[in-house]
Design a protein around this motif. Structure first.
Motif, short mmCIF file in Angstrom:
data_model
loop_
_atom_site.label_atom_id
_atom_site.label_comp_id
_atom_site.label_asym_id
_atom_site.label_seq_id
_atom_site.Cartn_x
_atom_site.Cartn_y
_atom_site.Cartn_z
N PRO A 1 0.80 -1.24 0.00
CA PRO A 1 0.00 0.00 0.00
C PRO A 1 0.82 1.28 0.00
O PRO A 1 0.50 2.22 -0.73
CB PRO A 1 -0.83 -0.14 1.28
N GLN A 2 1.88 1.34 0.80
CA GLN A 2 2.67 2.57 0.87
C GLN A 2 3.32 2.90 -0.47
O GLN A 2 3.34 4.05 -0.91
CB GLN A 2 3.74 2.44 1.96
N GLU A 3 3.86 1.86 -1.13
CA GLU A 3 4.49 2.07 -2.44
C GLU A 3 3.46 2.48 -3.48
O GLU A 3 3.69 3.38 -4.29
CB GLU A 3 5.20 0.79 -2.88
N HIS B 1 0.61 3.92 -2.97
CA HIS B 1 0.13 5.28 -2.66
C HIS B 1 1.08 6.32 -3.24
O HIS B 1 0.65 7.30 -3.87
CB HIS B 1 0.02 5.43 -1.15
N LEU B 2 2.39 6.09 -3.07
CA LEU B 2 3.39 7.01 -3.62
C LEU B 2 3.31 7.02 -5.14
O LEU B 2 3.36 8.09 -5.76
CB LEU B 2 4.78 6.59 -3.16
N GLU C 1 2.36 14.47 1.38
CA GLU C 1 1.68 13.34 2.01
C GLU C 1 0.49 13.85 2.82
O GLU C 1 0.62 14.78 3.64
CB GLU C 1 2.66 12.60 2.93
N ARG D 1 -2.73 11.36 7.97
CA ARG D 1 -3.53 10.17 8.24
C ARG D 1 -3.81 10.08 9.74
O ARG D 1 -2.91 10.25 10.57
CB ARG D 1 -2.81 8.91 7.78
N ARG E 1 0.90 0.84 11.54
CA ARG E 1 1.11 0.06 10.30
C ARG E 1 0.45 0.75 9.11
O ARG E 1 0.90 0.62 7.98
CB ARG E 1 0.54 -1.36 10.46
N LYS E 2 -0.63 1.49 9.36
CA LYS E 2 -1.32 2.20 8.28
C LYS E 2 -0.70 3.56 7.98
O LYS E 2 -1.15 4.27 7.09
CB LYS E 2 -2.81 2.39 8.64
N GLY E 3 0.34 3.94 8.74
CA GLY E 3 0.99 5.22 8.49
C GLY E 3 0.33 6.40 9.15
O GLY E 3 0.60 7.56 8.80
#
Length: 424
Positions: free
Chosen positions: A15-17, A19-20, A334, A337, A381-383
């Motif tokens: 997810p993080q990648e 999202h970027l 960003e 969150r 974990r979800k940032g």
């Protein structure tokens, strides 16, 4: 039980990648649109003859090709330019010409995977079809430079050449009959090294000719010195004059420091005919080109009796993402969150969530009644940077990074604090 595996050269995106990646794609789409390019899409599958043209050449070794259920010979697109040629031919009466388009989508190539190079990857293409004017070449090069600057890519150089320069020199040396093989080999110099390229060329031309080629493709101290060197070797060739004019325009536009001349750039794909370019990070050239392209005047002739000229570029999104040292420098904002800990009063929480989302905050409710530590672990974990407890009439704001909490906040005080410290 089936062992979970991924085909070599393919990847999952966490997810993080992802999202970027999506943020970068949106940024590039905005940059292209602001410069007059329009979005299109084409199918993943094309008929193989559409992708290969009259002869497969180097491209045939790279495509994923198979027979579909109807025994039709089909292949997955290996780039976005050949499908564009087919697209424009079929829809030219519906398009405003010259046609400026951008297309951000996945492509597939069966080449050897390595750092920054995968078998499935995104391309971010921008093209002008229907103009053979040198201003279109300039537009593409300026679009590449502008998009990379807006994205925040640090310290890069766009290396420009013209295929006609090297082709003219090969003709001058009397070895033009090997044009295709020589250009394909020279395109591998940065990837494989000169020794490998020399070994490829020896069966075709003499060691003396190889030495002359090596000298020819070696740049001088700067763009103008390289142009002068090329002129000494081959005179005022028409292709060299085109290149020289481009650099005069770069100077007039005050962007000359982003560009240089590299005589060995030819681009590996067979359809390029004129100006070609590749883009490198100054502190990580080994990564390979992050943006490349050029002019293709003959590609449309494969699909129509009324061909059109084209010129375009492509930003290698996945290659850019693999350059870990520059990710923090990209101009990507960003979103904040937050997580709301498992609530009791859903009506009150719903109003809070709507207010936060109106401010552009990514906010969610923890799904279930778990211990606070487990909920916090989920949020991290979800940032998420912040967590909110809804307690009675007030709110508690937990700051994960600072490891502190602000208690008994009113709704007005909570929103004011977020605006001052996180949403300014």
């Amino acid at each position: 039980m089936i062992e979970p595996r991924i085909v070599k050269g393919f990847r999952d995106a966490l997810p993080q990648e992802e999202h970027l990646r999506r943020q970068i794609m949106e940024k590039l789409a905005d940059a292209f649109a602001l410069q007059g390019y329009e979005a299109i899409d084409t199918p993943t599958l094309e008929y193989t003859e559409t992708l290969l043209g009259k002869s497969g050449g180097e491209t045939e070794k790279q495509i994923f090709r198979f027979k579909d259920a109807g025994e039709r010979d089909v292949a997955m697109r290996f780039d976005l330019t050949v499908p564009l040629a087919r697209y424009v031919t079929m829809h030219r009466d519906e398009l405003a010409l010259p046609f400026k388009r951008y297309h951000i989508a996945k492509v597939w190539r069966g080449e050897k995977p390595q750092r920054g190079r995968f078998r499935e990857f995104y391309q971010c293409d921008f093209d002008i079809v229907g103009s053979d004017d040198a201003m279109a070449d300039l537009d593409i090069l300026m679009t590449a430079q502008t998009a990379l600057v807006l994205l925040g890519v640090p310290a890069f150089v766009i290396e420009v050449n013209h295929r006609g320069i090297l082709l003219g020199y090969l003709e001058q040396l009397g070895i033009a009959q090997h044009n295709t093989e020589i250009l394909r080999s020279l395109d591998k110099v940065d990837k494989l090294g000169w020794q490998v390229v020399e070994t490829e060329l020896l069966p075709l031309i003499s060691a003396e000719m190889i030495a002359k080629l090596k000298d020819f493709i070696t740049p001088a101290s700067d763009a103008w010195a390289t142009i002068a060197k090329l002129r000494n070797l081959m005179g005022d060739h028409a292709s060299l004059l085109v290149l020289e004019n481009l650099f005069r325009q770069f100077k007039a536009l005050d962007v000359a420091h982003f560009f240089t001349v590299n005589p060995k750039i030819t681009r590996g794909l067979d359809y390029y005919t004129g100006m070609v370019f590749e883009t490198f990070l100054l502190d990580d050239r080994a990564l390979g080109s992050i943006c490349s392209g050029g002019r293709y005047d003959n590609l449309m002739a494969l699909y129509s009796k009324n061909p059109m000229s084209g010129v375009g570029g492509s930003i290698g999104l996945d290659r850019l993402l693999s350059a870990e040292n520059i990710l923090s420098q990209l101009n990507i904002s960003e979103r904040l969150r937050m997580m709301i800990y498992a609530p009791v009063d859903l009506a009150k929480v719903g109003a809070l969530m709507r207010m936060l989302r109106d401010l552009g905050v990514v906010v969610e409710i923890y799904p279930g009644q778990k211990k606070v530590d487990q909920q916090t672990k989920y949020a991290l974990r979800k940032g998420a940077r912040l967590g909110i407890f809804v307690e009675g009439e007030g709110y508690t704001l937990r700051k994960f990074v600072e490891r502190e909490s602000l208690k008994d906040l009113s709704l007005e005080a909570l929103i004011a604090h977020l605006k001052e410290h996180y949403l300014a």
